[in-house]
Each structure stands twice: as C-alpha cells, then as structure tokens.
Design an enzyme around this catalytic site. Structure first.
Site, PDB file in Angstrom:
ATOM      1  N   GLY A  14       1.005  -1.488   0.143  1.00  0.00           N
ATOM      2  CA  GLY A  14       0.025  -0.133   0.057  1.00  0.00           C
ATOM      3  C   GLY A  14       1.028   1.491   0.265  1.00  0.00           C
ATOM      4  O   GLY A  14       1.823   1.459  -1.534  1.00  0.00           O
ATOM      5  N   VAL A  49       7.277   9.272   4.560  1.00  0.00           N
ATOM      6  CA  VAL A  49       8.118  10.573   4.837  1.00  0.00           C
ATOM      7  C   VAL A  49       8.396  11.479   3.863  1.00  0.00           C
ATOM      8  O   VAL A  49       8.779  12.070   4.048  1.00  0.00           O
ATOM      9  CB  VAL A  49       9.644  10.204   5.387  1.00  0.00           C
ATOM     10  CG1 VAL A  49       9.225   9.529   6.913  1.00  0.00           C
ATOM     11  CG2 VAL A  49      10.681   9.764   4.924  1.00  0.00           C
ATOM     12  N   LYS A  80       2.924  24.726  -1.667  1.00  0.00           N
ATOM     13  CA  LYS A  80       4.456  24.769  -2.134  1.00  0.00           C
ATOM     14  C   LYS A  80       4.861  25.345  -3.135  1.00  0.00           C
ATOM     15  O   LYS A  80       4.267  25.386  -4.360  1.00  0.00           O
ATOM     16  CB  LYS A  80       5.190  23.825  -1.831  1.00  0.00           C
ATOM     17  CG  LYS A  80       7.030  23.188  -2.573  1.00  0.00           C
ATOM     18  CD  LYS A  80       6.817  22.146  -2.821  1.00  0.00           C
ATOM     19  CE  LYS A  80       9.011  22.231  -3.346  1.00  0.00           C
ATOM     20  NZ  LYS A  80       9.338  20.249  -2.538  1.00  0.00           N
ATOM     21  N   PRO A  98      12.551  27.930  -7.692  1.00  0.00           N
ATOM     22  CA  PRO A  98      11.382  28.409  -7.730  1.00  0.00           C
ATOM     23  C   PRO A  98      10.428  27.500  -8.760  1.00  0.00           C
ATOM     24  O   PRO A  98      11.103  27.302  -9.838  1.00  0.00           O
ATOM     25  CB  PRO A  98      10.797  29.640  -7.990  1.00  0.00           C
ATOM     26  CG  PRO A  98      12.580  29.960  -8.503  1.00  0.00           C
ATOM     27  CD  PRO A  98      13.650  29.334  -8.359  1.00  0.00           C
ATOM     28  N   THR A 347      11.367  14.437  -5.536  1.00  0.00           N
ATOM     29  CA  THR A 347      11.305  13.939  -7.075  1.00  0.00           C
ATOM     30  C   THR A 347      10.042  12.590  -6.278  1.00  0.00           C
ATOM     31  O   THR A 347       9.762  11.902  -7.678  1.00  0.00           O
ATOM     32  CB  THR A 347      12.214  13.697  -7.885  1.00  0.00           C
ATOM     33  OG1 THR A 347      13.557  12.944  -7.024  1.00  0.00           O
ATOM     34  CG2 THR A 347      12.839  15.145  -8.581  1.00  0.00           C
ATOM     35  N   ILE A 349       7.788  10.973  -5.735  1.00  0.00           N
ATOM     36  CA  ILE A 349       5.857  10.981  -5.486  1.00  0.00           C
ATOM     37  C   ILE A 349       5.880  11.163  -6.886  1.00  0.00           C
ATOM     38  O   ILE A 349       5.432  10.599  -7.602  1.00  0.00           O
ATOM     39  CB  ILE A 349       5.563  11.971  -4.819  1.00  0.00           C
ATOM     40  CG1 ILE A 349       5.384  11.101  -3.414  1.00  0.00           C
ATOM     41  CG2 ILE A 349       3.454  11.972  -5.558  1.00  0.00           C
ATOM     42  CD1 ILE A 349       4.522  12.404  -2.530  1.00  0.00           C
TER      43      ILE A 349
END
Length: 504
Positions: A14, A49, A80, A98, A347, A349
C-alpha cells in the site's frame, strides 16, 4: 483482442505508491476492465516521510478529478512554491529554487540571457527578484492562479506538502469507492509459472492465494517481487550520492513560520528538510553514515527543530540507485521498489506518478510484448538518470570544503551527462532540455546560479536590444512582480479561508 486482455491486476503493498497506482487504475481502467486487488499488511510499516511534491502532481490530481480543497484538507496539507536552499553553495548563503518561470522571454530570447547581461553589467538584482513565486514565498504569501490575461498572477505554479500516511488513506477511500479490493495480509510465498517464471500468485500467511496476470510491486525497498523473486538487479549510485541514511521526526509549529515552501539546510554530513503542514512540521536529516554516526545525526536533528518533537526520531536506511529493470516478465516495480533518489528535490512521488503514466501508455495484454517492456525500462532508466544528475549538481557544485562530506562531493568525478551541462552553461549560460526531461531550464538555471556557477558571458543575441530599452523592460517587470505579490494573501490566511483541516 478482448480475449487477450488482462483481467486480474494485483498491487503488492500500500502506502503512497500502492494507493496512487490503485487510484489511477481505478479511474482509467475501472472495475469493468479488470479486477484490481491491493494486498497490504498493517504489520508492515510504510516509509511515509515523503511529504513534499512538485507541480506535476496537479496533472495526477486533475486526472483523478479530485477537489483540491478537499484533498488539502484531508491530508493536513499546505502549499509549496519552491525550495529554499541554505548553506549549500557555501556557508551563510541562501538561494531559492522556484516553481514557474523567471520573468518573461523577450523577442524570442530566454529571459535568463537578458538577466545575465544585466548581471554582467553590474545590476545587483537577483534572478529570483523576477520570479513571482520566489517573491511571494519570501513574504509567506500564496494564491492559486487567476484568469488575469498576461499578468504573472495567471501563471502561478505550485505543489503541495502533505502527510503521506493521510494521503495514502485518502487515495485508499477513493480507490475502494471505485471498485478496488483491499486484501489485508502478509505475503509469505510467491508462486511462479514453471514454464517461463512469470508470477501467477502470491500466498498470504493465512494460506490464501491471490492470483493475477499483472503484478505491481509497491513493496518498498525490499522489492518482494522485482528483486527477491525475479532478481532484477540494482544499480548503486552511492559513489555520486553518498548519503545512505535518514532520521525523521515531526514537531510542533512552535515559533516557526508557516512557509509556502520547503527548506533544505546543508549540514556537516548531509542536509535537513523542513516541511510545514497544518498540524505539524515534518523534519528529517539525510546523511552519510561514513561521516556521522546515527546518534550524532539524531541529536543534530533534534537540536534544530522549530518546536517540541511529537514522536521519537525514526531511522531509515537506503541505497541511492535504481533497479536495472523496473519491468521484468509480468511485474512492474513502482515507488521505492523501483529505486531511490533522496528527497532533495521532492521527486519521489513524481517518479511514482511518471511510472504509472508510462505503464498506462504501454499497458500490456497477456502477451507481454518484449518491445513494450524494453521501451518502458528505457524511459524509466533515462528519467532516473536525469533526476540523479540534477541532485548530484547540488552536492558537487559547491565551494564548501569544511567537512569530509563536502570535500568528497566537491572533488568527486561526476557523470559525463552532467559535465556536458556544465560546459554549455559556463560559456554563455545556456541550458538544453533533453527530450522530456523533468527539470526545465528554469530549474537548472536557478540551482546553477544559486550554487555559484556564473557563466563567463551571456547569449550574444541579447545585444540586439539596446541597453536603455532592456533596462526599462526589466524595471517594469520587477515592479509588476512586486505589485502582484502584494495582491496575494498570506499562506496561512489562504488555507484558513479555503481548505483548513477540521479540528481533531
């Protein structure tokens, strides 16, 4: 063709990877296409995390049809606008990477080139002074883009911070509502077909067998199917990315700012992340065990929190790199099962999301065409390598030599692909994006300049614009960006008005 369609999909594990896969399959394929089962055990913890993302997650969320306010509310999320890097290029120096563009291109020429011309002429303004997301972040402001014509307010790029465990639960509810079956249980055996080694079923501790035709391995670092069973192999990148451990702990907000950005602070043997959520701040120290002990790393982290720790420090061990093949036979590895690149540029995800999208593009029939598998593996390997180079850049391009880690990173040999980026940039500040490379010229420019690499000159084409015109345009752009930032509400105020989590 219908008779050759895959009808049973089994997702092993999962967490974020498993439930992102389940949700995407449920939305795109649906229960009428195939039976989708996810197997997970409450006994096996998840890493959980990875709380920061990049703007591409908005593509995934739109594909699912998520209500963004609901998504942020349910995951205790925040917004973000980029990443602040502290002490990376040198001690006592900060820069900002940015989201979204710097300035606007003029007369078909990159804005970066015009800024370099101004910088070489003695103009003191930073390139981030021409980025709305940078200016807004420095003032802790946020808003979503609005339909405002050519205004920078119409081009605000953003991502999210969220609680990874809450995100997995959110996607679990989404998936189960659309027909995904969840099977609780610990897998103790994997059964393969004798004739070709394809996985045919997994067996639980209870003795129950779950059969499938396509298996998605989301079992984390251990790679239950892709590595323990199918022996895909692993490409180790520790010589370029020497950090091999992390310790993570949440803390209360305390007196810390509710920033619309992630902060990465370089430490003596690695770096510390700070990720603000609505209910807490996520913190972690990513470090190399060659240069600091576990106890010292934990103590350093605990000494640099905004507020009271809300749990005991949680240790993690990893090896940076990737599986030599992410797709073997009828198994596709996603998430940590496919490889690991430390979360310096958030990076993790995205790589899950990208793997899902590529798999859906090359979705197999029961024939499992070798050409499709080969293409998938090529694309995944290329993307991992491109992200790897971008992360190496942060470590290698530094003036720091004050600790053994930084001396090692500053002097190490780097991949030829990264050396080429350096060579092209050092002359005229040019950056070329390879194919569908994740990080664009703005990202490379922000980090290269931020880490102290200043090109010898600038693109000569910008000389076509006379200096007075250029200076007037730059002044106007700087003023417009400042005015736009002034119109944006505070980050905390925006959340309170739109997507505050319900009180426990």
């Amino acid at each position: 063709m219908d008779g050759n369609r895959i009808r049973k999909i089994v997702i092993v594990g999962g967490g974020t990877a498993g439930w992102m896969t389940a949700a995407a399959f449920a939305k795109i394929l649906g229960p009428r296409y195939a039976d989708i089962t996810l197997v997970e055990s409450e006994e096996i913890g998840i890493v959980g995390v990875g709380e920061a993302t990049i703007p591409q997650i908005n593509i995934y969320n739109r594909m699912l049809g998520l209500d963004e306010d609901d998504f942020v509310r349910e995951t205790q999320g925040s917004f973000k606008l980029g990443i602040e890097f502290v002490d990376w290029g040198k001690k006592n120096h900060t820069y900002f990477h940015p989201f979204g563009p710097f300035g606007v291109d003029m007369d078909g020429v990159s804005f970066h080139a015009y800024w370099l011309r101004m910088m070489h002429g003695g103009d003191p303004r930073l390139v981030t002074d021409y980025s709305l997301t940078s200016v807004a972040a420095s003032q802790n402001r946020f808003m979503r883009p609005v339909n405002a014509g050519n205004s920078p307010l119409s081009r605000i790029a953003y991502a999210f911070h969220f609680d990874a465990s809450l995100y997995a639960r959110f996607l679990r509810r989404y998936s189960q509502a659309r027909g995904v079956k969840r099977q609780e249980g610990k897998i103790t055996k994997v059964h393969q077909r004798s004739e070709d080694g394809f996985i045919e079923s997994v067996e639980l501790e209870s003795g129950q067998k779950i059969e499938g035709e396509l298996f998605i391995d989301c079992s984390g670092f251990r790679g239950l199917l892709i590595e323990q069973t199918l022996k895909a192999g692993y490409e180790d990148w520790t010589h370029w990315l020497p950090c091999d451990r992390a310790v993570a702990v949440p803390c209360a907000h305390g007196d810390g700012e509710f920033t619309p950005y992630t902060r990465s602070t370089a430490r003596e043997a690695g770096w510390q992340w700070r990720i603000p959520l609505q209910h807490r701040i996520g913190n972690g120290y990513v470090y190399s065990s060659q240069f600091i002990s576990d106890d010292e790393a934990a103590a350093k982290l605990m000494a640099n929190l905004d507020g009271e720790a809300l749990a005991d420090p949680r240790p993690l061990r990893f090896v940076t790199g990737r599986r030599k093949k992410a797709w073997v036979k009828n198994v596709v590895a996603l998430g940590l099962a496919s490889g690991f690149l430390e979360p310096l540029e958030s990076t993790s995800i995205h790589l899950i999301q990208s793997g899902i999208a590529r798999l859906l593009t090359l979705f197999p029939s029961r024939d499992f065409e070798p050409a499709d598998i080969e293409r998938y593996n090529f694309m995944i390997a290329r993307e991992f390598a491109q992200v790897r180079d971008f992360i190496i850049l942060h470590y290698h391009l530094t003036e720091r030599d004050d600790t053994p880690l930084w001396e090692y990173c500053r002097s190490m040999d780097v991949p030829e692909t990264l050396k080429e980026k350096y060579r092209i940039f050092e002359s005229h500040g040019r950056i070329f994006r390879d194919n569908d490379e994740l990080f664009n010229d703005t990202s490379w420019f922000a980090v290269m300049i931020g880490q102290g690499l200043v090109p010898r000159s600038y693109d000569p084409v910008v000389e076509a614009m006379d200096e007075a015109t250029l200076r007037a345009r730059m002044n106007e752009l700087h003023s417009v960006i400042g005015n736009c930032a002034d119109q944006m509400p505070g980050h905390a105020d925006f959340i309170a008005m739109n997507c505050a989590a319900k009180a426990a």
